[in-house]
Design a protein around this motif. Structure first.
Motif, PDB file in Angstrom:
ATOM      1  N   TRP A 149       0.835  -1.209   0.000  1.00 16.03           N
ATOM      2  CA  TRP A 149       0.000   0.000   0.000  1.00 16.03           C
ATOM      3  C   TRP A 149       0.869   1.259   0.000  1.00 16.03           C
ATOM      4  O   TRP A 149       0.601   2.205  -0.739  1.00 16.03           O
ATOM      5  CB  TRP A 149      -0.928  -0.005   1.212  1.00 16.03           C
ATOM      6  CG  TRP A 149      -1.949   1.084   1.192  1.00 16.03           C
ATOM      7  CD1 TRP A 149      -3.176   1.070   0.593  1.00 16.03           C
ATOM      8  CD2 TRP A 149      -1.825   2.388   1.809  1.00 16.03           C
ATOM      9  NE1 TRP A 149      -3.822   2.267   0.793  1.00 16.03           N
ATOM     10  CE2 TRP A 149      -3.019   3.089   1.528  1.00 16.03           C
ATOM     11  CE3 TRP A 149      -0.841   3.007   2.554  1.00 16.03           C
ATOM     12  CZ2 TRP A 149      -3.248   4.390   1.981  1.00 16.03           C
ATOM     13  CZ3 TRP A 149      -1.058   4.297   3.011  1.00 16.03           C
ATOM     14  CH2 TRP A 149      -2.242   4.975   2.719  1.00 16.03           C
ATOM     15  N   LEU A 150       1.900   1.270   0.794  1.00 16.77           N
ATOM     16  CA  LEU A 150       2.795   2.426   0.825  1.00 16.77           C
ATOM     17  C   LEU A 150       3.454   2.633  -0.537  1.00 16.77           C
ATOM     18  O   LEU A 150       3.650   3.770  -0.977  1.00 16.77           O
ATOM     19  CB  LEU A 150       3.868   2.244   1.897  1.00 16.77           C
ATOM     20  CG  LEU A 150       3.395   2.294   3.349  1.00 16.77           C
ATOM     21  CD1 LEU A 150       4.551   1.952   4.284  1.00 16.77           C
ATOM     22  CD2 LEU A 150       2.818   3.660   3.697  1.00 16.77           C
ATOM     23  N   GLY A 151       3.785   1.536  -1.203  1.00 19.35           N
ATOM     24  CA  GLY A 151       4.424   1.639  -2.499  1.00 19.35           C
ATOM     25  C   GLY A 151       3.564   2.309  -3.553  1.00 19.35           C
ATOM     26  O   GLY A 151       4.085   2.941  -4.480  1.00 19.35           O
ATOM     27  N   THR A 152       2.255   2.198  -3.408  1.00 23.68           N
ATOM     28  CA  THR A 152       1.349   2.790  -4.402  1.00 23.68           C
ATOM     29  C   THR A 152       0.706   4.088  -3.935  1.00 23.68           C
ATOM     30  O   THR A 152       0.318   4.921  -4.764  1.00 23.68           O
ATOM     31  CB  THR A 152       0.238   1.793  -4.777  1.00 23.68           C
ATOM     32  OG1 THR A 152      -0.535   1.469  -3.609  1.00 23.68           O
ATOM     33  CG2 THR A 152       0.827   0.522  -5.366  1.00 23.68           C
ATOM     34  N   VAL A 170      23.097   2.237   3.059  1.00 24.05           N
ATOM     35  CA  VAL A 170      22.110   1.758   4.022  1.00 24.05           C
ATOM     36  C   VAL A 170      21.299   0.623   3.393  1.00 24.05           C
ATOM     37  O   VAL A 170      20.944   0.678   2.208  1.00 24.05           O
ATOM     38  CB  VAL A 170      21.173   2.904   4.447  1.00 24.05           C
ATOM     39  CG1 VAL A 170      20.100   2.404   5.410  1.00 24.05           C
ATOM     40  CG2 VAL A 170      21.984   4.033   5.091  1.00 24.05           C
ATOM     41  N   ALA A 171      21.024  -0.403   4.178  1.00 21.57           N
ATOM     42  CA  ALA A 171      20.215  -1.526   3.704  1.00 21.57           C
ATOM     43  C   ALA A 171      18.795  -1.069   3.377  1.00 21.57           C
ATOM     44  O   ALA A 171      18.348  -0.020   3.844  1.00 21.57           O
ATOM     45  CB  ALA A 171      20.176  -2.619   4.769  1.00 21.57           C
ATOM     46  N   ALA A 172      18.091  -1.861   2.588  1.00 20.91           N
ATOM     47  CA  ALA A 172      16.695  -1.558   2.287  1.00 20.91           C
ATOM     48  C   ALA A 172      15.876  -1.550   3.577  1.00 20.91           C
ATOM     49  O   ALA A 172      15.992  -2.457   4.399  1.00 20.91           O
ATOM     50  CB  ALA A 172      16.133  -2.591   1.318  1.00 20.91           C
ATOM     51  N   GLU A 173      15.062  -0.507   3.746  1.00 20.25           N
ATOM     52  CA  GLU A 173      14.214  -0.370   4.927  1.00 20.25           C
ATOM     53  C   GLU A 173      12.792  -0.039   4.470  1.00 20.25           C
ATOM     54  O   GLU A 173      12.421   1.132   4.373  1.00 20.25           O
ATOM     55  CB  GLU A 173      14.736   0.734   5.854  1.00 20.25           C
ATOM     56  CG  GLU A 173      16.100   0.432   6.464  1.00 20.25           C
ATOM     57  CD  GLU A 173      16.512   1.457   7.520  1.00 20.25           C
ATOM     58  OE1 GLU A 173      15.836   2.505   7.634  1.00 20.25           O
ATOM     59  OE2 GLU A 173      17.505   1.203   8.218  1.00 20.25           O
ATOM     60  N   PRO A 174      11.974  -1.050   4.189  1.00 25.68           N
ATOM     61  CA  PRO A 174      10.613  -0.791   3.705  1.00 25.68           C
ATOM     62  C   PRO A 174       9.733  -0.095   4.734  1.00 25.68           C
ATOM     63  O   PRO A 174       8.674   0.436   4.379  1.00 25.68           O
ATOM     64  CB  PRO A 174      10.086  -2.189   3.364  1.00 25.68           C
ATOM     65  CG  PRO A 174      10.928  -3.128   4.174  1.00 25.68           C
ATOM     66  CD  PRO A 174      12.282  -2.491   4.251  1.00 25.68           C
ATOM     67  N   TRP A 175      10.159  -0.085   5.983  1.00 27.13           N
ATOM     68  CA  TRP A 175       9.390   0.538   7.063  1.00 27.13           C
ATOM     69  C   TRP A 175       9.650   2.044   7.200  1.00 27.13           C
ATOM     70  O   TRP A 175       8.938   2.728   7.908  1.00 27.13           O
ATOM     71  CB  TRP A 175       9.735  -0.135   8.385  1.00 27.13           C
ATOM     72  CG  TRP A 175      11.220  -0.207   8.649  1.00 27.13           C
ATOM     73  CD1 TRP A 175      12.020   0.758   9.188  1.00 27.13           C
ATOM     74  CD2 TRP A 175      12.091  -1.302   8.344  1.00 27.13           C
ATOM     75  NE1 TRP A 175      13.327   0.358   9.246  1.00 27.13           N
ATOM     76  CE2 TRP A 175      13.409  -0.920   8.738  1.00 27.13           C
ATOM     77  CE3 TRP A 175      11.887  -2.568   7.786  1.00 27.13           C
ATOM     78  CZ2 TRP A 175      14.498  -1.758   8.587  1.00 27.13           C
ATOM     79  CZ3 TRP A 175      12.982  -3.397   7.637  1.00 27.13           C
ATOM     80  CH2 TRP A 175      14.261  -3.000   8.031  1.00 27.13           C
ATOM     81  N   HIS A 176      10.652   2.566   6.530  1.00 28.41           N
ATOM     82  CA  HIS A 176      11.114   3.939   6.747  1.00 28.41           C
ATOM     83  C   HIS A 176      10.454   4.892   5.758  1.00 28.41           C
ATOM     84  O   HIS A 176      10.680   4.826   4.558  1.00 28.41           O
ATOM     85  CB  HIS A 176      12.633   3.986   6.598  1.00 28.41           C
ATOM     86  CG  HIS A 176      13.248   5.314   6.928  1.00 28.41           C
ATOM     87  ND1 HIS A 176      14.367   5.450   7.715  1.00 28.41           N
ATOM     88  CD2 HIS A 176      12.907   6.579   6.577  1.00 28.41           C
ATOM     89  CE1 HIS A 176      14.681   6.741   7.827  1.00 28.41           C
ATOM     90  NE2 HIS A 176      13.810   7.434   7.131  1.00 28.41           N
ATOM     91  N   LEU A 177       9.638   5.805   6.290  1.00 31.57           N
ATOM     92  CA  LEU A 177       8.963   6.824   5.485  1.00 31.57           C
ATOM     93  C   LEU A 177       9.573   8.192   5.749  1.00 31.57           C
ATOM     94  O   LEU A 177       9.898   8.523   6.893  1.00 31.57           O
ATOM     95  CB  LEU A 177       7.476   6.896   5.831  1.00 31.57           C
ATOM     96  CG  LEU A 177       6.522   5.866   5.240  1.00 31.57           C
ATOM     97  CD1 LEU A 177       5.111   6.176   5.724  1.00 31.57           C
ATOM     98  CD2 LEU A 177       6.576   5.852   3.729  1.00 31.57           C
ATOM     99  N   SER A 178       9.680   8.993   4.694  1.00 34.25           N
ATOM    100  CA  SER A 178      10.224  10.348   4.805  1.00 34.25           C
ATOM    101  C   SER A 178       9.244  11.331   4.184  1.00 34.25           C
ATOM    102  O   SER A 178       8.660  11.062   3.124  1.00 34.25           O
ATOM    103  CB  SER A 178      11.561  10.421   4.063  1.00 34.25           C
ATOM    104  OG  SER A 178      12.115  11.721   4.133  1.00 34.25           O
ATOM    105  N   TYR A 179       9.056  12.467   4.835  1.00 31.17           N
ATOM    106  CA  TYR A 179       8.155  13.495   4.319  1.00 31.17           C
ATOM    107  C   TYR A 179       8.946  14.420   3.405  1.00 31.17           C
ATOM    108  O   TYR A 179       9.701  15.283   3.851  1.00 31.17           O
ATOM    109  CB  TYR A 179       7.513  14.268   5.466  1.00 31.17           C
ATOM    110  CG  TYR A 179       6.477  15.263   4.999  1.00 31.17           C
ATOM    111  CD1 TYR A 179       5.428  14.859   4.177  1.00 31.17           C
ATOM    112  CD2 TYR A 179       6.548  16.602   5.361  1.00 31.17           C
ATOM    113  CE1 TYR A 179       4.474  15.767   3.738  1.00 31.17           C
ATOM    114  CE2 TYR A 179       5.604  17.513   4.925  1.00 31.17           C
ATOM    115  CZ  TYR A 179       4.571  17.080   4.117  1.00 31.17           C
ATOM    116  OH  TYR A 179       3.624  17.984   3.675  1.00 31.17           O
TER     117      TYR A 179
END
Length: 240
Positions: A149-152, A170-179
């Motif tokens: 859902w975040l990806g879309t 930095v490793a992939a972090e699918p949990w990390h969101l940036s404004y």
């Protein structure tokens, strides 16, 4: 949205004047509030309960995490999630092992208040402690639907994932969101000189090795991010 150029204390986590505290006790940048609540509302409509595992972290908190990892008191993992014997490493190799998942104090994007690590509270028990590991967000993990859902949808509200893919830093972090509307300005203002001055004033573990390798660390782990799509800037000001 007009974004003021931040001072060095904000950029390096030595000030919290730019923050607002949410109902859950987490602190975020005050200019992110409207977009954040719009994101939560849209996710909730799809049965996704976005929770924050981590938001703002100041310099001292980041320095404590860094110290614990340098000394082996907190585990350090490689890309395959195998624990690294970090106390057997020295110099640049030790710094690189730690910075795969933990930012250098003074250089964490979490200092800015624009970053949140998220999970889906609707798919786990109330007492579940998210590990923030890739497996939780993959196809058979509890947060796979959130990840998709975040990806879309996240970009509609001004958010992107700076560590969506591994780029050699930095490793992939699918949990990390940036404004993006705020973080982009902060990223541009955050120079190597500002970071060096912060560390000279606030020494950390492995200080000599950090300063000796700072230009490479800055290049590989700090400015080496997955850039947000251009549509973010166009859509971020007025989330629907």
């Amino acid at each position: 949205m007009k974004i003021a150029i931040p001072d060095a204390d904000i950029l390096t986590g030595c000030s919290d004047m730019h923050l607002v505290t949410l109902a859950d006790g987490m602190a975020i940048h005050h200019q992110m509030q409207t977009a954040w609540h719009a994101l939560l509302k849209a996710a909730a409509a799809e049965g996704i309960d976005i929770k924050i595992a981590s938001a703002f972290r100041g310099f001292q908190r980041q320095a404590a995490i860094w110290q614990a990892k340098c000394s082996g008191l907190r585990p350090v993992y490689d890309l395959t999630q195998q624990q690294v014997a970090v106390t057997n490493l020295t110099g640049l190799a030790k710094l690189q092992a730690i910075m795969l998942y933990s930012a250098l104090p003074g250089a964490s994007r979490h200092h800015w208040g624009t970053e949140v690590d998220v999970y889906d509270g609707a798919t786990v028990a109330d007492d579940y402690q998210p590990q923030l590991i890739p497996g939780e967000y993959q196809a058979d993990g509890p947060f796979a639907r959130l990840n998709h859902w975040l990806g879309t949808e996240a970009s509609r509200f001004g958010f992107f994932r700076p560590y969506q893919h591994y780029r050699g830093g930095v490793a992939a972090e699918p949990w990390h969101l940036s404004y993006a509307p705020v973080a982009t300005t902060y990223q541009q203002a955050f120079t190597l000189s500002i970071l060096r001055q912060c560390l000279l004033q606030n020494p950390i573990a492995e200080q000599d090795a950090v300063l000796a390798n700072l230009p490479q660390l800055y290049r590989d782990y700090i400015i080496n991010i997955c850039q947000q799509p251009l549509s973010v800037q166009a859509n971020a000001e007025e989330p629907q």
